[in-house]
Write a protein that holds these residues in place. Structure first.
Motif, PDB file in Angstrom:
ATOM      1  N   GLU A 101     -17.912   2.422  20.541  1.00 61.63           N
ATOM      2  CA  GLU A 101     -16.729   2.462  21.384  1.00 61.63           C
ATOM      3  C   GLU A 101     -15.615   1.615  20.763  1.00 61.63           C
ATOM      4  OE1 GLU A 101     -17.648   1.167  25.312  1.00 61.63           O
ATOM      5  OE2 GLU A 101     -19.019   2.819  25.744  1.00 61.63           O
ATOM      6  N   ASN A 102     -14.389   1.911  21.142  1.00 60.35           N
ATOM      7  CA  ASN A 102     -13.248   1.105  20.706  1.00 60.35           C
ATOM      8  C   ASN A 102     -12.989  -0.009  21.709  1.00 60.35           C
ATOM      9  OD1 ASN A 102     -12.683   2.736  18.413  1.00 60.35           O
ATOM     10  ND2 ASN A 102     -11.623   4.217  19.736  1.00 60.35           N
ATOM     11  N   THR A 103     -12.477  -1.110  21.203  1.00 61.42           N
ATOM     12  CA  THR A 103     -12.122  -2.200  22.104  1.00 61.42           C
ATOM     13  C   THR A 103     -10.812  -1.865  22.824  1.00 61.42           C
ATOM     14  OG1 THR A 103     -10.891  -3.356  20.379  1.00 61.42           O
ATOM     15  CG2 THR A 103     -13.211  -3.919  20.628  1.00 61.42           C
ATOM     16  N   GLY A 104     -10.520  -2.597  23.856  1.00 63.36           N
ATOM     17  CA  GLY A 104      -9.280  -2.420  24.603  1.00 63.36           C
ATOM     18  C   GLY A 104      -8.992  -3.678  25.397  1.00 63.36           C
ATOM     19  N   VAL A 105      -7.801  -3.754  25.965  1.00 66.51           N
ATOM     20  CA  VAL A 105      -7.389  -4.944  26.714  1.00 66.51           C
ATOM     21  C   VAL A 105      -8.305  -5.184  27.899  1.00 66.51           C
ATOM     22  CG1 VAL A 105      -5.539  -5.974  28.081  1.00 66.51           C
ATOM     23  CG2 VAL A 105      -4.991  -4.728  25.993  1.00 66.51           C
ATOM     24  N   TRP A 106      -8.620  -4.117  28.639  1.00 66.07           N
ATOM     25  CA  TRP A 106      -9.465  -4.284  29.819  1.00 66.07           C
ATOM     26  C   TRP A 106     -10.862  -4.765  29.442  1.00 66.07           C
ATOM     27  CZ3 TRP A 106      -8.267  -4.656  34.787  1.00 66.07           C
ATOM     28  CH2 TRP A 106      -9.283  -4.590  35.737  1.00 66.07           C
ATOM     29  N   MET A 107     -11.418  -4.193  28.389  1.00 60.72           N
ATOM     30  CA  MET A 107     -12.745  -4.612  27.958  1.00 60.72           C
ATOM     31  C   MET A 107     -12.737  -6.075  27.519  1.00 60.72           C
ATOM     32  SD  MET A 107     -15.291  -3.085  24.977  1.00 60.72           S
ATOM     33  CE  MET A 107     -15.314  -1.414  25.634  1.00 60.72           C
ATOM     34  N   ALA A 108     -11.713  -6.471  26.789  1.00 57.44           N
ATOM     35  CA  ALA A 108     -11.609  -7.870  26.360  1.00 57.44           C
ATOM     36  C   ALA A 108     -11.564  -8.795  27.567  1.00 57.44           C
ATOM     37  CB  ALA A 108     -10.371  -8.060  25.498  1.00 57.44           C
ATOM     38  N   MET A 109     -10.804  -8.404  28.588  1.00 57.83           N
ATOM     39  CA  MET A 109     -10.731  -9.200  29.808  1.00 57.83           C
ATOM     40  C   MET A 109     -12.094  -9.297  30.483  1.00 57.83           C
ATOM     41  SD  MET A 109      -7.122  -7.691  31.257  1.00 57.83           S
ATOM     42  CE  MET A 109      -7.380  -8.293  32.922  1.00 57.83           C
ATOM     43  N   GLN A 110     -12.823  -8.192  30.481  1.00 59.13           N
ATOM     44  CA  GLN A 110     -14.163  -8.204  31.076  1.00 59.13           C
ATOM     45  C   GLN A 110     -15.066  -9.243  30.413  1.00 59.13           C
ATOM     46  OE1 GLN A 110     -15.020  -3.945  30.450  1.00 59.13           O
ATOM     47  NE2 GLN A 110     -15.446  -3.801  32.634  1.00 59.13           N
ATOM     48  N   TYR A 111     -15.082  -9.221  29.090  1.00 58.32           N
ATOM     49  CA  TYR A 111     -15.992 -10.114  28.361  1.00 58.32           C
ATOM     50  C   TYR A 111     -15.550 -11.578  28.460  1.00 58.32           C
ATOM     51  CZ  TYR A 111     -19.005  -6.535  26.409  1.00 58.32           C
ATOM     52  OH  TYR A 111     -19.942  -5.532  26.265  1.00 58.32           O
ATOM     53  N   ILE A 112     -14.251 -11.820  28.388  1.00 63.83           N
ATOM     54  CA  ILE A 112     -13.755 -13.194  28.517  1.00 63.83           C
ATOM     55  C   ILE A 112     -14.089 -13.746  29.891  1.00 63.83           C
ATOM     56  CG2 ILE A 112     -11.669 -14.618  28.649  1.00 63.83           C
ATOM     57  CD1 ILE A 112     -10.447 -12.752  26.515  1.00 63.83           C
ATOM     58  N   SER A 113     -13.819 -12.956  30.920  1.00 64.31           N
ATOM     59  CA  SER A 113     -14.050 -13.409  32.288  1.00 64.31           C
ATOM     60  C   SER A 113     -15.532 -13.659  32.556  1.00 64.31           C
ATOM     61  CB  SER A 113     -13.500 -12.361  33.269  1.00 64.31           C
ATOM     62  OG  SER A 113     -13.396 -12.892  34.560  1.00 64.31           O
ATOM     63  N   LYS A 114     -16.375 -12.764  32.059  1.00 66.11           N
ATOM     64  CA  LYS A 114     -17.822 -12.931  32.268  1.00 66.11           C
ATOM     65  C   LYS A 114     -18.332 -14.188  31.578  1.00 66.11           C
ATOM     66  CE  LYS A 114     -22.275 -10.565  31.736  1.00 66.11           C
ATOM     67  NZ  LYS A 114     -22.956  -9.337  31.267  1.00 66.11           N
ATOM     68  N   SER A 115     -17.828 -14.475  30.384  1.00 67.48           N
ATOM     69  CA  SER A 115     -18.306 -15.638  29.631  1.00 67.48           C
ATOM     70  C   SER A 115     -17.813 -16.953  30.234  1.00 67.48           C
ATOM     71  CB  SER A 115     -17.854 -15.539  28.169  1.00 67.48           C
ATOM     72  OG  SER A 115     -18.460 -14.431  27.536  1.00 67.48           O
ATOM     73  N   LEU A 116     -16.589 -16.953  30.771  1.00 65.81           N
ATOM     74  CA  LEU A 116     -16.037 -18.177  31.345  1.00 65.81           C
ATOM     75  C   LEU A 116     -16.537 -18.444  32.767  1.00 65.81           C
ATOM     76  CD1 LEU A 116     -12.288 -18.056  30.206  1.00 65.81           C
ATOM     77  CD2 LEU A 116     -14.062 -19.608  29.389  1.00 65.81           C
ATOM     78  N   LEU A 117     -16.969 -17.406  33.447  1.00 67.04           N
ATOM     79  CA  LEU A 117     -17.315 -17.508  34.865  1.00 67.04           C
ATOM     80  C   LEU A 117     -18.262 -18.662  35.206  1.00 67.04           C
ATOM     81  CD1 LEU A 117     -16.665 -16.095  37.549  1.00 67.04           C
ATOM     82  CD2 LEU A 117     -18.696 -14.683  37.192  1.00 67.04           C
ATOM     83  N   PRO A 118     -19.353 -18.900  34.456  1.00 69.35           N
ATOM     84  CA  PRO A 118     -20.258 -20.010  34.804  1.00 69.35           C
ATOM     85  C   PRO A 118     -19.597 -21.384  34.728  1.00 69.35           C
ATOM     86  CG  PRO A 118     -21.320 -18.473  33.282  1.00 69.35           C
ATOM     87  CD  PRO A 118     -19.872 -18.108  33.319  1.00 69.35           C
ATOM     88  N   LEU A 119     -18.473 -21.491  34.029  1.00 69.30           N
ATOM     89  CA  LEU A 119     -17.797 -22.783  33.856  1.00 69.30           C
ATOM     90  C   LEU A 119     -16.657 -22.980  34.853  1.00 69.30           C
ATOM     91  CD1 LEU A 119     -17.518 -22.710  29.949  1.00 69.30           C
ATOM     92  CD2 LEU A 119     -19.247 -23.889  31.318  1.00 69.30           C
ATOM     93  N   LEU A 120     -16.418 -21.992  35.705  1.00 69.29           N
ATOM     94  CA  LEU A 120     -15.287 -22.054  36.624  1.00 69.29           C
ATOM     95  C   LEU A 120     -15.715 -22.563  38.001  1.00 69.29           C
ATOM     96  CD1 LEU A 120     -13.603 -18.632  35.782  1.00 69.29           C
ATOM     97  CD2 LEU A 120     -13.048 -20.886  34.842  1.00 69.29           C
ATOM     98  N   PRO A 121     -14.964 -23.493  38.593  1.00 74.56           N
ATOM     99  CA  PRO A 121     -15.294 -24.005  39.921  1.00 74.56           C
ATOM    100  C   PRO A 121     -14.977 -23.002  41.016  1.00 74.56           C
ATOM    101  CG  PRO A 121     -13.241 -24.958  39.166  1.00 74.56           C
ATOM    102  CD  PRO A 121     -13.777 -24.147  38.011  1.00 74.56           C
ATOM    103  N   LYS A 122     -15.536 -23.214  42.177  1.00 71.75           N
ATOM    104  CA  LYS A 122     -15.285 -22.358  43.319  1.00 71.75           C
ATOM    105  C   LYS A 122     -13.869 -22.574  43.842  1.00 71.75           C
ATOM    106  CE  LYS A 122     -17.093 -21.207  47.912  1.00 71.75           C
ATOM    107  NZ  LYS A 122     -18.109 -21.533  48.956  1.00 71.75           N
TER     108      LYS A 122
END
Length: 397
Positions: A101-122
């Protein structure tokens, strides 16, 4: 007791979604609803336009790491966030290689958000409804206490290139997916038919009083070096807006003998490409980039014809704004264009191909009676869409 609403937004820089949010916030009945806004970053030209009734929650620095360069994060005390961003980049590349598959802005956002999520406070507070107004909704799902959770969709989903597995994981935990037009809802359901019962349409709301007041601000020399009719487009300098083809379209218009100057208000990553195309077409005197404007409305009010030459759109807020200011409007025939205006009544839909697009614009510019009829018809419509608020209220009830 007032119902509590939370909106989540990355920032308040100039953009269509940001304008749409301002319109929504400016229309809510604050006697019955208590509204909070959580911003990843307290930045942007529109910050000062947020209604005073809205409680803007305190900034959480962890959420600002979405847009900080990875190298800068790695060399700071927030190095963990840099590592998470690196992992997101690596994971996305592996996925694309594996799935071809080709990358895209939405996919990049998905992966960034998923990776940062455990480090983000409520996000603090308890809400009757939580709304992720722009972007991937995983923060809403995992970091917000709300009885009802809504993800907002502003675009034609078929042009995105998401990791569909991740999308399905997230949307299965969302109560509603609100798209800004019926075609956008249909496109979303086309990709994810299993979420048909969650897919709803809530069109953009616009604060017409604010818009008209801003349009009356006195500006001198709005259009420098203008020659002939003034054409105007507003939007991000991005592939979606198709501004890179404006020089060729403008050149074809000029070759018919009609004098025009086409101004473009906006900013973004494709500015260099647009400038290159302007030079290649020798349109330096006729296609002029005005850059970022926090208040584009005096320019819209002052133009002869507003043009949205997009490749694709969800629901272009600027088109509605031009109609509110009683301008004749031209849009290209993108997939969701029929939901944007009534073709031939309060605007014109023209072909996407440059030459055909130019000839249709020429036809309109030569037909003053038709131009005036388009203008007259804008006075007969209410473009604020205030009735759409009832759909939002119904989700809470």
């Amino acid at each position: 007791m007032k119902k509590k609403i939370l909106f989540i937004m990355p920032s308040m820089f100039i953009g269509g979604a940001e304008r749409s949010l301002l319109g929504l916030l400016g229309s809510i009945d604050y006697s019955n609803y208590e509204v909070s806004l959580f911003l990843y970053r307290h930045e942007g030209e529109f910050l000062e336009l947020i209604p005073k009734e809205v409680q803007v929650l305190s900034v959480m620095p962890e959420y600002g790491t979405f847009d900080v360069p990875i190298k800068e994060l790695l060399l700071s005390k927030k190095w963990k966030y840099g590592v998470a961003r690196l992992w997101a980049k690596f994971s996305m590349k592996i996925h694309c290689i594996k799935e071809q598959e080709n990358t895209g802005v939405w996919m990049a956002m998905q992966y960034i958000s998923k990776s940062l999520l455990p480090l983000l406070p409520k996000i603090p507070g308890k809400y009757d409804i939580g709304i992720s107004f722009l972007g991937v909704p995983d923060v809403l799902i995992e970091r917000v206490d709300a009885k009802v959770k809504v993800a907002w969709n502003h675009t034609d989903y078929t042009v995105l290139n998401p990791n569909k597995k991740r999308d399905r994981e997230l949307y299965s935990k969302i109560d509603y997916i609100a798209s800004v037009s019926t075609p956008c809802t249909e496109k979303f359901v086309q990709i994810y038919p299993e979420f048909k019962d969650k897919a709803i349409t809530i069109e953009n709301l616009l604060d017409t009083n604010l818009l008209e007041n801003q349009a009356n601000e006195v500006r001198e020399d709005l259009f420098p070096n203008k020659k002939g009719k003034v054409l105007l487009s507003v939007g991000r300098y991005s592939d979606a807006k198709n501004f890179d083809n404006v020089p060729d379209i403008c050149k074809s218009i000029l070759e018919t003998g009609i004098k025009v100057t086409w101004y473009i208000i906006g900013y973004g990553g494709e500015e260099g490409l647009i400038q290159k195309r302007i030079k290649e077409a020798s349109m330096e005197q006729n296609v002029i980039l005005l850059g970022k404007k926090s208040n584009p409305y005096p320019y819209i009010k002052g133009c002869d014809l507003y043009i949205q030459p997009s490749r694709y759109e969800g629901k272009a807020v600027t088109v509605r704004e031009a109609q509110i200011l009683h301008k004749p409007v031209v849009i290209t025939n993108f997939a969701t264009s029929a939901s944007q205006l009534q073709d031939g009544y309060d605007g014109i839909i023209v072909p996407m191909k440059n030459e055909e697009c130019a000839m249709k614009i020429v036809e309109l510019l030569k037909d003053e009676k038709r131009m005036n009829q388009l203008i007259d018809n804008t006075y007969k419509n209410d473009y604020s869409n205030r009735q759409e608020l009832e759909k939002l209220y119904a989700l809470i009830k």
